[in-house]
Design a protein around this motif. Structure first.
Motif, short mmCIF file in Angstrom:
data_model
loop_
_atom_site.label_atom_id
_atom_site.label_comp_id
_atom_site.label_asym_id
_atom_site.label_seq_id
_atom_site.Cartn_x
_atom_site.Cartn_y
_atom_site.Cartn_z
N ARG A 16 -13.40 -11.45 38.29
CA ARG A 16 -12.72 -10.32 37.66
C ARG A 16 -13.29 -9.98 36.28
NH1 ARG A 16 -7.12 -9.18 39.54
NH2 ARG A 16 -6.71 -10.54 41.28
N ASN A 17 -14.14 -10.85 35.77
CA ASN A 17 -14.67 -10.70 34.41
C ASN A 17 -13.52 -10.55 33.42
OD1 ASN A 17 -16.86 -10.66 32.62
ND2 ASN A 17 -16.81 -8.44 32.52
N ALA A 18 -12.62 -11.51 33.49
CA ALA A 18 -11.39 -11.48 32.70
C ALA A 18 -10.91 -12.89 32.42
CB ALA A 18 -10.31 -10.71 33.46
N VAL A 19 -10.04 -13.00 31.43
CA VAL A 19 -9.38 -14.27 31.14
C VAL A 19 -8.01 -14.24 31.81
CG1 VAL A 19 -8.43 -15.77 29.35
CG2 VAL A 19 -10.62 -14.61 28.98
N ARG A 20 -7.72 -15.28 32.57
CA ARG A 20 -6.46 -15.38 33.31
C ARG A 20 -5.50 -16.27 32.54
NH1 ARG A 20 -3.12 -17.82 36.87
NH2 ARG A 20 -2.71 -16.80 38.84
N PHE A 21 -4.22 -15.87 32.50
CA PHE A 21 -3.17 -16.70 31.93
C PHE A 21 -1.89 -16.39 32.68
CE2 PHE A 21 -2.95 -12.76 29.63
CZ PHE A 21 -1.64 -12.59 29.23
N THR A 22 -0.88 -17.22 32.47
CA THR A 22 0.34 -17.10 33.24
C THR A 22 1.55 -17.01 32.34
OG1 THR A 22 -0.68 -18.42 34.98
CG2 THR A 22 1.70 -18.18 35.08
#
Length: 91
Positions: A16-22
């Motif tokens: 996704r070319n992104a930083v994932r967080f929850t």
């Protein structure tokens, strides 16, 4: 319930070319992604495969409070299965 971010974990998603967080709304897990373009880039050319990943994760850490505020705003604007935050969301 309110959206909370008790887990400071984040990871780089190359696909996704992104930083994932929850985030969490009670017992419900809510996935978020921040586009790398929203995190900014330095003018220096990356050296090595993991340098950009490290740079984006560091940028996320520096902007964490703003990112969480933008995530809360996006979440309460309408419930989705996941959320993608862009540069416009972080203004």
């Amino acid at each position: 319930m309110t959206l909370a971010f008790p887990n400071p974990s984040r990871s780089f998603d190359r696909t996704r070319n992104a930083v994932r967080f929850t985030g969490y709304d009670g017992m419900f897990e809510v996935p978020f992604f921040v586009e790398t373009s929203a995190l900014g880039q330095s003018g220096a050319e990356p050296r090595g495969e993991d340098v950009p990943e490290t740079r984006f994760l560091s940028a996320f850490d520096a902007l964490r409070a703003s990112i969480h505020d933008a995530a809360r705003k996006a979440y309460f604007g309408g419930r989705l299965t996941s959320y993608i935050l862009t540069a416009a969301d972080l203004r």
